[in-house]
Design an enzyme around this catalytic site. Structure first.
Site: not given
Lengths: 695, 75
Positions: A10, A111, A322
């Site tokens: 990403e 992600d 995350y």
């Protein structure tokens, strides 16, 4: 020839970490193509070409037609075609296109969430060719540590997470359809009815959110306080004074409050009973993103955006998991002891981590909310090298909350002594911590309401040292702040963890809401009221929530994106048709609000010349130059005016100069530190004495 | 002809001289007056003065109270 695999990440930072983790020697070859970095890693006899996006590389644009509404035709295009600021993404798309020509396999390593899955999918579809979609695989990881990345590589499922991608694509399409149509409808309503152009925006989540803020604002503006009295009494035991609470927290009349005070003044109270109660307070669960943003707002005064940015940086540095997660749970698959052993290396957490490692088993307090894609935000146990101030404080908050969630409950002893004075019952209350439990881990961020009482006996007499009954009035409800609004949006299930912060910021950017304590402006109020009158569906929480449920059903594989988008269009059509039929009326209403907001924004302060007018920022139509003048100039009663700096933004401060009475303003200019200025050039504070010093 | 609110530029409601917001504030004033009267034994004019002096009073409620005081003076 070695088999080549294209791995799509990403962001460049994530690509570097993934390349370092997957390269067998830990030193991937770093290269650049068209200014876009990429990495060549060697693994199991093959070559991994690890490329990066810059977040989304594709977005939605209108497919043909004019700048009007309704618009139902759209297509996905490279983002640089719709956003001039995103020109760099063209190089990244071309670089990925060139690098994908001689690869055999594809892996999505963005992600692991809806946005990440969609980013990689759009690149595969539009850059690498449609076939790549059917053969690509998906890496699923929650941290960017080498161990997690390698594990994700070795256990990746054979295909993309298509339901998640479908949900992400549908969400973007629905949000685009609502946003573009409602925003154009509002903007054109004003332009077509008055000729005046001002960008007005509205969206599927923006509408209900603005509605919440407006409802609260109405309550506040129409609020009428009512009086009540609070009996405040104190007793003295030894040298210390203790507060007594009257049995009724509020007294309704001045007469009764006065009678209680007179009856107890100078008298002695008798301890009639003493109740002791032990109480346990369990630890709080680990953070979801919303919890983290709220806690950082209340404890550190960071806006949700600041916290999110800091958390994302910490994630990219592989220091935390995350952060875009709704989960408040830590599943058994997480190596809690391994993380604590890592935290033990830090001087700040060594003692706390050691205490937890000493426990025979670790059972974190689990919250109610879960997220199928990621666990609650937690540290990875890696040692940070250098962190900025904000990142360091957010990191500390996350580490302490993580450790606190595994600690035992705090135990308290509450004492409530009933004290009778002339037939009136008072309470003498105290609380003592017996065992700190999780509070020891979360110490800087928790308020302990502790107040120890001296030993008391039933029948003991205590002299009243002070008693009075001040008058209070009820308070209006508090305005929303970013933390409380975020909480409400979560509870009402509108927006997502990824979009709620953006929605709040858009409301401020558009001038519908003033920042800080979120106060709706007259323009925001007028927009909501106009929509309530003519198109209440736009503000409907139920409609927004229903769509959220439909989108969740796509993600769960229970609905198809295409059908949900079609349903959303069917809901939008009558709204827009109704809007069009009353566009003129809406435009006139909004125009009034825009003008009144512009006038309000141009007021710099009261006029010191006439005392009745206000000093306003005025732009000369003839010369284009600006100056400040009194609003009474028009009726000829005041000619007060001041020159203004011709560059930069002038903002009222709400203050008048103590020396001359002229308004004091802030001047904000790009590239310079904002400065404060008294408007009067002849103000005594600006005169210099004979030595050239300011007086 | 459309009637304007006595206080602001909004349209007035059918049953009142106020717009919907100032009417709501007026209704709150009437409700709160009962509480103030019981609590302090004050009259309507005294109540309006008290309300204007309270920083907690909402802006629309204050505007209505001020206009009622003004009307009382001129009336």
């Amino acid at each position: 020839m070695r088999e080549r695999t294209l791995v799509i990440c990403e962001k460049p930072t994530a690509a570097r970490r993934i390349a370092q983790a997957l390269d067998e020697s830990g030193t991937p070859e770093e290269r650049q193509l068209k200014g876009a970095p990429y990495f060549l890693a060697r693994r199991q006899g093959g070559v991994l070409v690890i490329v990066s996006a810059l977040g989304h590389l594709f977005s939605i644009a209108q497919d043909g037609g004019t700048w009007s509404y309704p618009v139902y035709n759209y297509k996905w295009v490279p983002i640089h075609e719709t956003d001039r600021k995103a020109s760099r993404t063209r190089d990244f798309i071309e670089a990925i296109g060139a690098l994908s020509r001689d690869v055999e396999r594809y892996v999505s390593a963005c992600d692991y969430d809806m946005e990440g899955s969609l980013i990689a999918y759009m690149i595969l579809l539009h850059v690498c060719g449609g076939e790549s979609v059917s053969t690509a695989r998906r890496m699923r990881y929650s941290t960017l540590t080498p161990e997690d990345i390698v594990k994700a590589w070795e256990t990746m499922p054979p295909s993309l997470d298509l339901p998640l991608i479908d949900a992400g694509r549908s969400r973007h399409e629905i949000d685009w359809l609502f946003g573009i149509n409602l925003s154009r409808a509002l903007t054109l309503s004003v332009k077509n009815s008055t000729g005046f152009y001002k960008t007005l925006s509205m969206g599927r989540v923006q509408g209900p959110t603005l509605g919440f803020i407006k409802e609260r604002e109405i309550e506040i503006r129409a609020f009428v306080p009512t009086p009540y009295w609070v009996i405040k009494a104190e007793i003295r035991i030894g040298r210390k004074r203790y507060r007594l609470e009257y049995s009724r927290p509020r007294i309704d009349t001045a007469k009764e409050a006065d009678e209680i005070v007179r009856a107890c003044q100078g008298k002695k109270g008798t301890v009639s009973s003493i109740e002791e109660r032990r109480r346990e307070q369990p630890p709080w669960p680990p953070f979801s993103l919303g919890d983290l943003q709220r806690e950082a707002y209340y404890k550190l005064r960071y806006s949700p955006r600041t916290t999110l940015r800091a958390a994302e940086e910490l994630y990219l540095k592989a220091l935390i998991s995350y952060p875009r997660t709704s989960s408040q749970r830590l599943p058994p698959s997480i190596d809690l002891r391994g993380i604590l052993r890592g935290l033990r290396k830090s001087r700040d957490y060594a003692e706390l981590a050691e205490a937890l490692l000493f426990q025979p088993s670790l059972r974190p307090r689990q919250g109610k909310r879960d997220d199928p894609t990621h666990p609650a935000v937690h540290p990875t146990g890696r040692m940070p090298s250098s962190l900025g101030r904000v990142e360091a404080r957010v990191y500390d908050l996350i580490c302490r909350r993580f450790m606190a969630s595994m600690a035992g409950p705090s135990r308290w002893l509450d004492v409530d002594a009933n004290v009778d004075v002339e037939g009136h019952r008072f309470h003498l209350k105290g609380s003592t911590i017996i065992e700190r439990g999780w509070i020891a881990f979360y110490e800087p961020y928790v308020k302990k309401r502790e107040g120890e009482l001296p030993p008391l006996k039933e029948g003991q007499t205590l002299p009243i040292s002070r008693i009075d009954a001040p008058r209070n009035v009820t308070k209006p409800p508090a305005r929303f702040n970013p933390g409380s609004l975020l909480g409400l949006m979560e509870r009402e299930n509108i927006g997502t963890k990824a979009t709620r912060t953006d929605v709040m910021e858009t409301l401020v950017k558009r001038g519908y809401v003033r920042g800080g304590r979120l106060e709706v402006t007259d323009l925001g109020l007028s927009i909501v009221e106009t929509l309530e009158t003519y198109c209440p569906e736009i503000l409907s929480v139920a409609l927004t929530r229903e769509m959220e449920e439909d989108l969740e059903a796509i993600q769960a594989g229970d609905a198809l994106g295409e059908a949900v988008v079609r349903k959303a269009v069917d809901a939008l059509r009558p709204i827009l048709a109704e809007f069009k039929s009353v566009e003129g009326e809406i435009g006139l209403e909004l125009d009034k609000a825009i003008r009144s907001e512009a006038v309000r924004a141009s007021i710099l302060g009261p006029c010191p010349g006439c005392g009745t007018g206000e000093i306003r920022l005025i732009e000369s139509r003839r010369t284009g130059k600006r100056f400040a003048g009194c609003t009474n100039y028009r009726n000829g009663s005041c000619e007060k005016s001041y020159p203004l700096p011709q560059r930069g933004r002038i903002k009222a401060t709400g203050r008048s100069c103590p020396a001359c009475g002229a308004p004091v303003v802030n001047v904000v200019r790009r590239g310079r530190r904002p400065w404060t200025l008294c408007l009067d050039p002849d103000c005594p504070t600006k005169r210099r004495n004979e030595d050239g010093e300011k007086m | 002809m459309e009637r304007k609110c006595e206080i602001c530029a909004r349209l007035g409601t059918e049953s009142s001289v106020y717009c919907v917001h100032h009417l709501e504030a007026y209704n709150h004033l009437v409700e709160a007056y009962e509480v103030w009267r019981n609590a302090l034994g004050i009259d309507w004019a005294g109540f309006l003065r008290e309300i204007c002096a309270q920083p907690e009073t909402g802006i629309w409620a204050r505007e209505v109270a001020e206009s009622l005081i003004e009307a009382g003076r001129s009336g």
